[in-house]
Design an enzyme around this catalytic site. Sequence first.
Site, PDB file in Angstrom:
ATOM      1  N   CYS A  57      -6.080-137.530  22.291  1.00 47.53           N
ATOM      2  CA  CYS A  57      -7.496-137.924  22.155  1.00 47.53           C
ATOM      3  C   CYS A  57      -7.615-139.368  21.692  1.00 47.53           C
ATOM      4  O   CYS A  57      -8.701-139.922  21.638  1.00 47.53           O
ATOM      5  CB  CYS A  57      -8.283-136.967  21.261  1.00 47.53           C
ATOM      6  SG  CYS A  57      -8.428-137.431  19.533  1.00 47.53           S
ATOM      7  N   THR A 101       7.494-156.077  18.522  1.00 49.80           N
ATOM      8  CA  THR A 101       8.147-154.861  18.032  1.00 49.80           C
ATOM      9  C   THR A 101       7.350-153.605  18.362  1.00 49.80           C
ATOM     10  O   THR A 101       7.903-152.579  18.719  1.00 49.80           O
ATOM     11  CB  THR A 101       8.372-154.965  16.509  1.00 49.80           C
ATOM     12  OG1 THR A 101       9.202-156.093  16.268  1.00 49.80           O
ATOM     13  CG2 THR A 101       9.023-153.711  15.952  1.00 49.80           C
ATOM     14  N   VAL A 109       1.982-169.206   8.688  1.00 46.74           N
ATOM     15  CA  VAL A 109       2.653-170.471   8.377  1.00 46.74           C
ATOM     16  C   VAL A 109       1.982-171.576   9.173  1.00 46.74           C
ATOM     17  O   VAL A 109       1.867-171.504  10.397  1.00 46.74           O
ATOM     18  CB  VAL A 109       4.159-170.388   8.715  1.00 46.74           C
ATOM     19  CG1 VAL A 109       4.820-171.757   8.564  1.00 46.74           C
ATOM     20  CG2 VAL A 109       4.840-169.364   7.814  1.00 46.74           C
ATOM     21  N   CYS A 112      -4.243-133.889  17.141  1.00 45.12           N
ATOM     22  CA  CYS A 112      -3.370-133.952  18.321  1.00 45.12           C
ATOM     23  C   CYS A 112      -1.902-134.041  17.889  1.00 45.12           C
ATOM     24  O   CYS A 112      -1.041-133.394  18.453  1.00 45.12           O
ATOM     25  CB  CYS A 112      -3.697-135.157  19.187  1.00 45.12           C
ATOM     26  SG  CYS A 112      -5.377-135.203  19.805  1.00 45.12           S
ATOM     27  N   CYS A 155      -5.222-135.864  11.920  1.00 44.06           N
ATOM     28  CA  CYS A 155      -5.051-136.055  13.366  1.00 44.06           C
ATOM     29  C   CYS A 155      -4.565-134.748  13.948  1.00 44.06           C
ATOM     30  O   CYS A 155      -3.430-134.338  13.725  1.00 44.06           O
ATOM     31  CB  CYS A 155      -4.044-137.173  13.635  1.00 44.06           C
ATOM     32  SG  CYS A 155      -3.436-137.228  15.324  1.00 44.06           S
ATOM     33  N   CYS A 180      -9.896-138.382  14.875  1.00 46.39           N
ATOM     34  CA  CYS A 180      -9.412-138.777  13.551  1.00 46.39           C
ATOM     35  C   CYS A 180      -9.827-140.190  13.159  1.00 46.39           C
ATOM     36  O   CYS A 180      -9.776-140.529  11.991  1.00 46.39           O
ATOM     37  CB  CYS A 180      -7.891-138.610  13.454  1.00 46.39           C
ATOM     38  SG  CYS A 180      -6.953-139.768  14.458  1.00 46.39           S
ATOM     39  N   ARG A 223       7.325-160.406  25.229  1.00 51.28           N
ATOM     40  CA  ARG A 223       8.710-160.685  24.834  1.00 51.28           C
ATOM     41  C   ARG A 223       8.846-162.161  24.514  1.00 51.28           C
ATOM     42  O   ARG A 223       8.043-162.974  24.950  1.00 51.28           O
ATOM     43  CB  ARG A 223       9.662-160.336  25.963  1.00 51.28           C
ATOM     44  CG  ARG A 223       9.608-158.897  26.442  1.00 51.28           C
ATOM     45  CD  ARG A 223      10.582-158.769  27.601  1.00 51.28           C
ATOM     46  NE  ARG A 223      10.560-157.452  28.224  1.00 51.28           N
ATOM     47  CZ  ARG A 223       9.705-157.092  29.178  1.00 51.28           C
ATOM     48  NH1 ARG A 223       8.802-157.935  29.581  1.00 51.28           N
ATOM     49  NH2 ARG A 223       9.754-155.880  29.701  1.00 51.28           N
ATOM     50  N   ILE A 278      14.715-163.680  20.699  1.00 51.04           N
ATOM     51  CA  ILE A 278      15.053-162.264  20.528  1.00 51.04           C
ATOM     52  C   ILE A 278      14.140-161.417  21.418  1.00 51.04           C
ATOM     53  O   ILE A 278      12.951-161.299  21.182  1.00 51.04           O
ATOM     54  CB  ILE A 278      14.907-161.817  19.050  1.00 51.04           C
ATOM     55  CG1 ILE A 278      15.622-162.793  18.107  1.00 51.04           C
ATOM     56  CG2 ILE A 278      15.437-160.389  18.894  1.00 51.04           C
ATOM     57  CD1 ILE A 278      17.110-162.925  18.301  1.00 51.04           C
ATOM     58  N   HIS A 281      19.790-149.723  23.082  1.00 53.72           N
ATOM     59  CA  HIS A 281      20.601-149.846  24.295  1.00 53.72           C
ATOM     60  C   HIS A 281      22.093-149.758  23.998  1.00 53.72           C
ATOM     61  O   HIS A 281      22.556-150.273  22.982  1.00 53.72           O
ATOM     62  CB  HIS A 281      20.308-151.178  24.977  1.00 53.72           C
ATOM     63  CG  HIS A 281      18.914-151.279  25.493  1.00 53.72           C
ATOM     64  ND1 HIS A 281      18.478-150.585  26.587  1.00 53.72           N
ATOM     65  CD2 HIS A 281      17.845-151.978  25.050  1.00 53.72           C
ATOM     66  CE1 HIS A 281      17.209-150.859  26.798  1.00 53.72           C
ATOM     67  NE2 HIS A 281      16.788-151.697  25.879  1.00 53.72           N
TER      68      HIS A 281
END
Lengths: 598, 419
Positions: free
Chosen positions: A552, A139, A282, A517, A515, A557, A425, A450, A147
């Site tokens: 950066c 993910t 698991v 940036c 942060c 940060c 994937r 998936i 899509h």
Amino acid sequence: MSGEKKVKGIKKGAVEKSLDCALKNPSYKIEISISEDRIVTLEGLVDTWQEVVNAGHAVAKVKGVRNVVNNMRSKDYTPTIEDNSEQIAEVLRSGNTERCDVVIVGGGVSGCAIARVLGKYELDVMLLEKNSDIASESTKANNGNIHPGVRATPGSLKAELNLKGNAMYTKLAEDLDFTLKRPGSLGVFYNKNQWRMFKLLKVLRDTGIGKHIKPLSQIMKVPGLKWLSAEEVNKLEPNLRGEPVGGFLMTTMGLVEPFEVCQAFAENAADNGVTFKLNTKVLDIIKENNIVTKVVTDHSVIECKTVINAAGVYADNIAEMVDDKFYTIHPRKGSIAIFDKNRKGFFNTPAGAMGQADHTNNTKGGGASITPEGNMLWGPTAKEIPNKEDKSVEPGDIEYIMHLGAGVTDEIKRNEIITYFAGVRAPDYKEDFIVEPSRHVEGFIHVAGIQSPGLASAPAIAEMVEGFVKEQYVDLNEKKDYNPKRVGIPKFRELSHAEQDELIKKNPKYGNIICRCEMITEGEIVDAIHSSVPATTLDAVKRRTRAGMGRCQSGFCGPKVVELLSRELGVPMEEVTLKGADSKILLNNNRELGGHHD
Amino acid sequence: MIRRNIDVAVIGGGPAGLAAAIECKKQGIDKVMIIERDDSLGGILQQCIHDGFGLHRFGKRLSGSEYADNFIAELKEYKIEVESKTIVIDITKDKVIYAMNEEEGMMEITCGAIILAMGCRERSRSQVFIWGTRPSGVLTAGTVQRYINIEGYVPGKKAVILGSGDIGLIMARRMTLEGIEVEGVYELMDSPGGLTRNIAQCLKDYDIPMHLSTTVVKTHGNKKLEGVTVAKVDENRKPIPGSERYIECDLLVLAVGLIPENELSSKIQIEIDSRTKGPVVDEHFMTSMDGVFAAGNVVTVFDLVDYVSITGEIAGRGAAAYVKGELDSSLPFTELVPGENVSFVVPQHVRAGNLDESLQLYFRVRAKKEKVKVNVTGETAEYHSKRHRVVLPPEMIVEDMKNTNISGEEKIIVSVSEV
């Protein structure tokens, strides 16, 4: 290789022939077995991993084959075999037992979307994630494209769920307060003849004839297709290279941050009572009389009635635990490059040149996309790999990514890349989604294979799983206090100066930029750490808030976020990790009394 | 929202900002304000506890924080207003700054002039294309310096350093003193990136090897860094196949260069020099945006803090003159163009009519050369020339040009040629 000629409609000869074609090496000895429910299992040794994959794909295409369990090995890769038996025995001995109705294995976008829909019901639901945060595997390395659904094979489950899921996102973004943009996706033509050919599609669509041509039936179903003249293409994307002759816009293409979507699903699920167990792996699933009864994790035994296998790249391993592995997940790595935000606006849509892309793989992937924040995002690549854990980026990957982008621009250079990363994937050999209850084990639901367009399809997958669960639990009631809405962490950077002022007055922590940036405040980070699905690592904070995602790359940060994690979680600085166990950032405190180290 | 009016706002309280603010005040400007995002002034100098600062300016070796303290003391004498723990998040072309902090919230500050002094940042691993996984234990040198010197934590046991710039060298010594084993310093180029004195004092004195024409090509380990692969590179800086070597380590320190930080500059479309990665500036270090000045490492990354302070003072004087209406920005520019063996020149252009009796030019050479002559020549005359025994790419060359009578010149060329 004798025996019956046909098993359940599959010709063994056809399987053999497909293998011969794929492998082209008569010295290989591949054992083929065909099960009653049309699953072909392959065993044998070949030279390379690519041959293993080729064999799997070839057999999956044979008529009648439902799926392929590919146990073939290659000489170029020695797998490490994990033996958890002692650990399992120890957990079972410990007597550490918990109880719930439904266990979801995997905290990727599928698992979290499922958790969210099941949160609606009077069910005890637990989601188990082996990593220290949700969205930690495929993910997080997704390009965030919702899509439109043109590229899925007509008639496949992917094709159906992609279209459905895409449409569901608009309301979800509203309910769950995540960013969704729908800039559409542009296909550009540089070749007049190809463009003319393609315009035939318009005729087929407009007349309705296309619906009856099977290979085109999917594209005919996709809503919001717009044909653009060369002028319209240039107006939409003035920075395209060369002289486009025309193009088309798939207006339903959406852009999200995949981890934000996953977080939104998860937080809403948690708010509605779903338990998230992070850092929980698991180890085994126990069934009695072919009914699921227990899940054994590295912490406890969970008595349950339903197990939903949304374990992504590990889905076949989980299925094997209940002796229902009827597919093999063959990891396909994808590398992505992110470019500096100072090119924000260079392209307004994900754009691709038509008629010249290399469609050498089985996935959609590969292109010049953008993130909802405006960074250019190119990739992912697609490479079959033997090791599910292999997320390393290789030199050739960036060359390939630059080549992907070169289809639409030659202005963007590789030194504008601010970061690159790889994900894996989780396809099976049919290259379709598997969303179905087990045919052999009661209470076990497969959500496997998936891959792209898995993110776009996640809401539809969850809805399908919801249906299966409702079949298992008759008289299932909805919770009275179920809340379908979730309010996300305020995005300080997107507010007006007056709104920012107001927010700081309400919570001064929003007045402290951590942060610089990406302009992420202490308030956002603290909120993420105390989310209903807490962010407890540097990477988790990064994905939840964007702190460290800028140019950066957390140089400034990083130490500040470590400090915040330490303070908010009440742990010493040395205990803060990048991404969970074994990834500490600091070794020890050099100012402690007697702080002598060797 | 709080609204304020200020004569000159200085963004950043590091060495450039401090010098600029003080100079502004000395020039008689009333309302000068430093906006500093950290809780204390001094910028990156605060974490530089090693010595070697201020040799030019104070004639003695100071630590970074001592160097800053000299300025901070002066700042207090002049009673210059400081907004600390305050960050500028937006800036407009009509010189309005949006700055915020926890107590006051958002402030809208209308300024007579603005001096950009945000400093620079480090390049990250992706920008030098290191392949492999993304485990913990890969940090930039500045981050390691902060962990060790400010936070008081040690981030590893055995380190490999990539990059032989000054920060890499200084961290090699610092980490050794903290008990971290420094396996070696690796440098892509065929010559060291840092000052000669730092190579002697930070590496040679501690027997830390330096490997030139060698780079880190890959990181190993999914969670914590387990090791790196280094490889020799050819003349095109491409890794040579077969020269790879695996080094076990739990810390990779990246000292792979600094880039001027110009996030704010880009918000108002200030013209950026692609060579310096900083704003194009004139003789007063004014940028392409009227009334917006830049100083220190925002303009180009300097090797010595002394120069950072000097450019701060130039910008401070410039901003003061601007506020007083003394700058004539209608005068034509003379471009300062990098010639033979020169990679850039700062300032990039000057207005002849605005020049004082001397002009300082800052530039670097592309390649190391011995027995050279710096020439500053226009179409009609040679304005400056000076011999150098040796010139090195890491060392900023500063030329004090005494003949500034360049009016009428469209461009003058700065070159460094062998004699």
